[in-house]
Write a protein that holds these residues in place. Structure first.
Motif, PDB file in Angstrom:
ATOM      1  N   MET A   1       0.469  -1.269  -0.618  1.00  0.00           N
ATOM      2  CA  MET A   1       0.144  -0.008   0.193  1.00  0.00           C
ATOM      3  C   MET A   1       0.818   1.115   0.335  1.00  0.00           C
ATOM      4  O   MET A   1       1.990   1.036   0.802  1.00  0.00           O
ATOM      5  CB  MET A   1      -1.109   0.237   0.520  1.00  0.00           C
ATOM      6  N   THR A 410      -3.897  -6.426   7.280  1.00  0.00           N
ATOM      7  CA  THR A 410      -3.960  -5.229   6.794  1.00  0.00           C
ATOM      8  C   THR A 410      -2.244  -4.707   6.940  1.00  0.00           C
ATOM      9  O   THR A 410      -1.572  -3.500   6.745  1.00  0.00           O
ATOM     10  CB  THR A 410      -4.719  -3.820   7.100  1.00  0.00           C
ATOM     11  N   ASP A 412       2.080  -4.187   6.438  1.00  0.00           N
ATOM     12  CA  ASP A 412       2.099  -5.118   5.163  1.00  0.00           C
ATOM     13  C   ASP A 412       3.828  -5.036   5.467  1.00  0.00           C
ATOM     14  O   ASP A 412       4.194  -5.487   6.139  1.00  0.00           O
ATOM     15  CB  ASP A 412       3.242  -2.900   5.115  1.00  0.00           C
ATOM     16  N   ASN A 430      -0.176  -1.191   9.705  1.00  0.00           N
ATOM     17  CA  ASN A 430      -0.677  -0.031   8.784  1.00  0.00           C
ATOM     18  C   ASN A 430      -1.714   0.623   8.847  1.00  0.00           C
ATOM     19  O   ASN A 430      -2.699  -0.258   8.993  1.00  0.00           O
ATOM     20  CB  ASN A 430      -0.894  -0.557   7.080  1.00  0.00           C
ATOM     21  N   ALA A 433      -4.543   1.707   6.819  1.00  0.00           N
ATOM     22  CA  ALA A 433      -5.196   0.372   6.319  1.00  0.00           C
ATOM     23  C   ALA A 433      -6.199  -0.040   6.888  1.00  0.00           C
ATOM     24  O   ALA A 433      -7.189  -1.344   6.303  1.00  0.00           O
ATOM     25  CB  ALA A 433      -4.251  -0.004   4.922  1.00  0.00           C
ATOM     26  N   SER A 434      -5.918   0.067   8.024  1.00  0.00           N
ATOM     27  CA  SER A 434      -6.692  -1.004   8.780  1.00  0.00           C
ATOM     28  C   SER A 434      -8.337  -0.859   9.157  1.00  0.00           C
ATOM     29  O   SER A 434      -8.799  -1.657   9.958  1.00  0.00           O
ATOM     30  CB  SER A 434      -5.431  -1.394  10.581  1.00  0.00           C
ATOM     31  N   THR A 436      -9.504   1.434   6.341  1.00  0.00           N
ATOM     32  CA  THR A 436      -9.853   1.498   5.474  1.00  0.00           C
ATOM     33  C   THR A 436      -9.916   0.106   4.590  1.00  0.00           C
ATOM     34  O   THR A 436     -10.825   0.378   3.706  1.00  0.00           O
ATOM     35  CB  THR A 436      -9.194   2.749   4.740  1.00  0.00           C
ATOM     36  N   GLU A 437      -9.241  -0.419   4.446  1.00  0.00           N
ATOM     37  CA  GLU A 437      -9.008  -1.952   3.549  1.00  0.00           C
ATOM     38  C   GLU A 437     -11.185  -2.844   4.436  1.00  0.00           C
ATOM     39  O   GLU A 437     -10.591  -2.639   4.997  1.00  0.00           O
ATOM     40  CB  GLU A 437      -8.135  -2.095   3.355  1.00  0.00           C
TER      41      GLU A 437
END
Length: 548
Positions: A1, A410, A412, A430, A433-434, A436-437
């Motif tokens: 990401m 999430t 990296d 991350n 990402a944690s 939003t993904e």
């Protein structure tokens, strides 16, 4: 990401360094703030194919998706041949690409700041005569093949050269804040207490509890480790301090597990501290260096906390550690790493779920000490606990199992190969990402049902002991009652065995005129006419004397 914000910060830093080169009047103290730079020299080919940014990112950063970071750091820079990077798929052998701070590999090279007397002194010709300054890469003077830097240059991990804010830049938690700032989450820190009077922590630290005497507050800290952890989780930016915690809208519950003299309290008291954190409403528990997560009673208390919907974050076990900390859904075992992914301690391989910054990390000190920089697993634990708070606030309906899964899924990837890796687990946390993904498994009814069944099984297991005890007590009581009833029945039977049955009552036949008068053979009414005697002999004697 990708991390556009983090890359922009690095680009800004490099631009500022280049500006410093044009300002010879800058003081030596200001020049000392410049950082070493990692870079990679492009070769003609790698494994028989021309090099490109995606392949380089995959080799040195663990993900080809991070090629945009390399591009952002190098676009527009004049290369030794006078050309500039414009196409990520077209590189020229001999180009020097500035790399992100966590790039690691045999061919990664370093250059240091001018104040160290290295080959990057401002205005001094290097190699082909190009002037370089802090943050710039010289054309010559460094050994080929990624060898050790010349004298005066320090590599990653040295406190004198590593950016002390590298951890915050690497994690870029601010990218997660539009979705979550940790509001409503309570992170319990079990360690030395937390200095609630620090300006950056005012309003974010509750009174807490001191397990040493059971009466005092936990918002005091004479050692500093707990305050450092709190700073990484909930610190607020204040004048003179840029430090901001991972989850600035969360709150900290400080629980002291050290005596007033600094000694660590017994493990049974540490287990009680875990129970106190759960009862006080903690949604995340972060264990500091004073806690022994491998002690049986502490591990049991932590497992019970997970079953009561609390996420537990512990330091990964080291080779020298005694006892195995709990593992599995709801628990995050965290290892600390440096900017170049070197471990902060000798962790046991295979005992790591995720990694987070733990070397040369800037945070808060105790009152009067100001900001401090240090190394230790507990820094990594604090970062991971902060991310767990972000996830819990963003997805309040997730179970503890789902929260820890999201943090892991999430992360990296670090290095090559499959995940989880023995040395890095699922990789570097991350924050953005944690929260939003989209994870398909969270929206899968089958997976959701399975996870619910798992939590139900955990709860059933937690209460099974007491259920068995209640059943045994009930059966025992029932058995005792049956035994008593049998005893009473037998006793009454024995008492009645000596009593002769009374003669049946014979009602007289109608009196016939001139016939014999009938006789009464039954019991005789007593003198007071209120009851009948049980004396068989008396009844018989009395009956013989009476005739109808």
């Amino acid at each position: 990401m990708t991390r556009p914000a983090a890359a922009q910060r690095l680009l800004f830093s490099l631009a500022a360094a280049a500006l410093a080169m044009l300002m010879p009047g800058m003081t030596q103290a200001a020049q000392a703030d410049a950082d070493y730079v990692k870079y990679y020299v492009v070769t003609s080919a790698y494994q028989g194919a021309p090099e490109n940014l995606g392949e380089i990112a995959g080799r040195f950063l663990g993900s080809d998706a991070r090629s945009t970071e390399i591009f952002d750091l190098n676009v527009g820079r004049v290369q030794p041949d006078g050309n500039k990077l414009s196409d990520p798929n077209r590189l020229t052998a001999g180009w020097r690409l500035v790399m992100p701070w966590d790039a690691v590999g045999q061919d990664i090279r370093y250059t240091g700041p001018a104040s160290q007397g290295s080959a990057t002194t401002p205005g001094k010709p290097q190699g082909n005569g190009a002037a370089t300054g802090p943050g710039q890469i010289p054309d010559g003077g460094l050994p080929p093949g990624g060898g050790s830097p010349p004298s005066g240059m320090n590599c990653a991990g040295a406190a004198s050269t590593t950016r002390l804010d590298w951890a915050a830049l690497r994690l870029a938690a601010d990218q997660a804040w539009p979705q979550s700032r940790g509001k409503g989450q309570v992170v319990a820190i079990l360690d030395s207490g937390v200095d609630g009077k620090l300006p950056q922590l005012v309003g974010r630290v509750s009174a807490g509890h001191d397990m040493a005497d059971g009466k005092s507050r936990g918002d005091v800290d004479c050692l500093g480790t707990g305050s450092s952890m709190a700073g990484l989780i909930v610190a607020q930016k204040t004048p003179g301090s840029e430090l901001t915690g991972m989850a600035p809208d969360a709150s900290v519950l400080p629980i002291r597990v050290r005596s007033t003299a600094g000694g660590v309290l017994p493990t049974n008291v540490q287990a009680q501290a875990v129970t106190y954190a759960v009862s006080a409403g903690a949604t995340v528990i972060a264990l500091g260096p004073a806690m022994d997560a491998g002690a049986p009673e502490v591990a049991t208390a932590l497992k019970n906390a997970v079953m009561q919907n609390v996420v537990v974050v512990v330091g990964a076990k080291t080779e020298a550690g005694v006892g195995e900390p709990p593992s599995g859904p709801g628990v995050l075992r965290v290892a600390g790493v440096s900017a170049d992914m070197q471990a902060a301690d000798a962790y046991r391989k295979g005992g790591i779920d995720i990694v987070a910054p733990g070397v040369n990390v800037t945070s808060l000190g105790v009152t009067g000490a100001g900001g401090t920089a240090g190394t230790g697993t507990y820094y990594a634990v604090a970062f991971a606990a902060g991310e767990a708070a972000l996830v819990r606030a963003a997805y309040p309906d997730l179970t503890t199992s789902q929260v820890t899964h999201r943090v892991q899924a999430t992360a990296d990837q670090v290095g090559e190969g499959t995940r989880p890796d023995g040395s890095f687990g699922w990789g570097m946390i991350n924050p953005a990402a944690s929260v939003t993904e989209v994870l398909a498994e969270e929206n899968d009814p089958v997976a959701t049902e399975s996870d619910s069944a798992e939590m139900a099984a955990q709860e059933t297991h937690g209460y099974s002991f007491w259920l068995v005890v209640v059943i045994l007590i009930t059966l025992g009581a029932a058995g005792y009652l049956v035994w008593r009833m049998v005893r009473l029945w037998r006793g009454r039977s024995e008492d009645m065995s000596d009593v002769q049955p009374a003669a049946p009552v014979q009602f007289p036949s109608p009196v016939m005129a001139g016939g014999p008068q009938p006789q009464w053979n039954g019991p005789v009414e007593s003198a007071d006419a209120t009851h009948w005697t049980d004396d068989t002999t008396a009844m018989q004697s009395d009956a013989d004397d009476r005739e109808w």
